[in-house]
Design a protein around this motif. Structure first.
Motif, short mmCIF file in Angstrom:
data_model
loop_
_atom_site.label_atom_id
_atom_site.label_comp_id
_atom_site.label_asym_id
_atom_site.label_seq_id
_atom_site.Cartn_x
_atom_site.Cartn_y
_atom_site.Cartn_z
N SER A 1 0.29 -4.22 9.96
CA SER A 1 0.06 -3.15 9.22
C SER A 1 -0.96 -3.55 7.91
O SER A 1 -1.33 -4.93 7.93
CB SER A 1 1.51 -3.09 8.41
N PRO A 2 -1.49 -2.70 7.35
CA PRO A 2 -2.25 -3.10 6.28
C PRO A 2 -1.85 -3.88 5.09
O PRO A 2 -2.47 -4.68 4.60
CB PRO A 2 -2.95 -1.77 5.79
N ARG A 3 -0.63 -3.64 5.26
CA ARG A 3 0.05 -4.47 3.98
C ARG A 3 0.36 -5.76 4.42
O ARG A 3 0.21 -6.86 3.56
CB ARG A 3 1.51 -3.80 3.58
N ARG B 1 -0.91 -11.27 -5.18
CA ARG B 1 -0.44 -10.18 -6.19
C ARG B 1 -0.77 -8.76 -5.55
O ARG B 1 0.03 -7.67 -5.91
CB ARG B 1 -1.39 -10.34 -7.36
N ALA B 2 -1.76 -8.72 -4.73
CA ALA B 2 -2.20 -7.22 -4.20
C ALA B 2 -1.00 -6.99 -3.31
O ALA B 2 -0.95 -5.74 -3.09
CB ALA B 2 -3.41 -7.45 -3.39
N LEU C 1 4.11 0.74 -4.04
CA LEU C 1 3.68 2.06 -3.59
C LEU C 1 4.31 2.44 -2.29
O LEU C 1 4.95 2.00 -1.81
CB LEU C 1 1.87 1.93 -2.95
N PRO C 2 4.67 3.93 -2.31
CA PRO C 2 5.52 4.50 -1.26
C PRO C 2 4.66 4.12 -0.08
O PRO C 2 3.36 4.01 0.33
CB PRO C 2 5.60 5.94 -1.58
N SER C 3 5.60 4.15 1.17
CA SER C 3 5.20 3.59 2.58
C SER C 3 4.30 4.72 3.27
O SER C 3 4.48 4.79 4.34
CB SER C 3 6.09 2.78 3.30
N GLY C 4 3.96 5.96 2.71
CA GLY C 4 3.36 6.93 3.38
C GLY C 4 2.00 6.96 3.06
O GLY C 4 1.46 6.32 2.50
N ALA D 1 0.46 12.78 0.41
CA ALA D 1 1.66 13.53 0.62
C ALA D 1 2.52 13.48 -0.96
O ALA D 1 3.12 14.61 -1.24
CB ALA D 1 2.76 12.58 1.68
N GLY D 2 2.35 12.41 -1.51
CA GLY D 2 3.11 12.61 -2.93
C GLY D 2 2.18 13.59 -3.73
O GLY D 2 2.78 14.25 -4.85
#
Length: 174
Positions: free
Chosen positions: A2-4, A10-11, A18-21, A25-26
């Motif tokens: 995943s990109p995370r 720190r990043a 942040l939300p995982s979608g 959508a927010g």
């Protein structure tokens, strides 16, 4: 991966917050709420503007009516002054003399049972050296209409002869 997972330090900690979608959508969920709030505020502002305009219009109308009432009251007072000037005893006496009237004699009164109380007397003859009474003081701001002179009144109405005079209708029930 995943990109995370590729982020470190720190990043990576910020990414966990942040939300995982997807980020859109927010934003999509907030858009109707923001539009509703903007529409309510705009509608309230327009309603307040219309109410304020209606109140101002009513205030102008009230001021016009107050001014009209003041003008009409002043007119009424001027007319009442004219009536009072014409109803004064000296003005009535002067007008009666202009019409050729003279003071009456002794009156007689009828009692309820039909008897006469007092002895009627004839009216005094008009004086040959008659002088008109001085005119009443003029009312400020008005000019009364000129009244006809006795000679003009006598010329305008012919003297009825005995053949032209009709007897008054009887009021008794016969």
């Amino acid at each position: 991966m995943s990109p995370r997972g590729e982020l470190r330090g720190r990043a990576a900690r910020l990414a966990r917050l942040l939300p995982s979608g997807s980020a859109g959508a927010g934003q999509a969920a907030r858009t109707p709420f923001v539009l509703l709030v903007v529409l309510l505020l705009g509608g309230g502002l327009i309603t307040l503007l219309m109410l304020n305009s209606a109140l101002n219009e009513g205030s102008f109308r009230l001021n016009d009516l107050k001014k009209q009432t003041t003008d009409l009251t002043e007119d009424e007072q001027a007319l009442q002054r004219d009536v009072d000037a014409y109803a004064a005893p000296d003005a009535l006496q002067r007008r009666a003399r202009e019409l050729g009237m003279v003071p009456g004699g002794d009156p007689a009164f009828l009692n309820p049972d039909g008897t006469v109380r007092g002895v009627p007397g004839a009216a005094a003859a008009p004086s040959t050296l008659w002088r008109p009474a001085p005119p009443p003081p003029e009312v400020v701001g008005t000019t009364p209409s000129p009244s006809p002179t006795p000679s003009a009144t006598l010329k305008a109405t012919p003297n009825p002869t005995s053949s032209q005079v009709k007897p008054a209708p009887s009021t008794s029930g016969r």
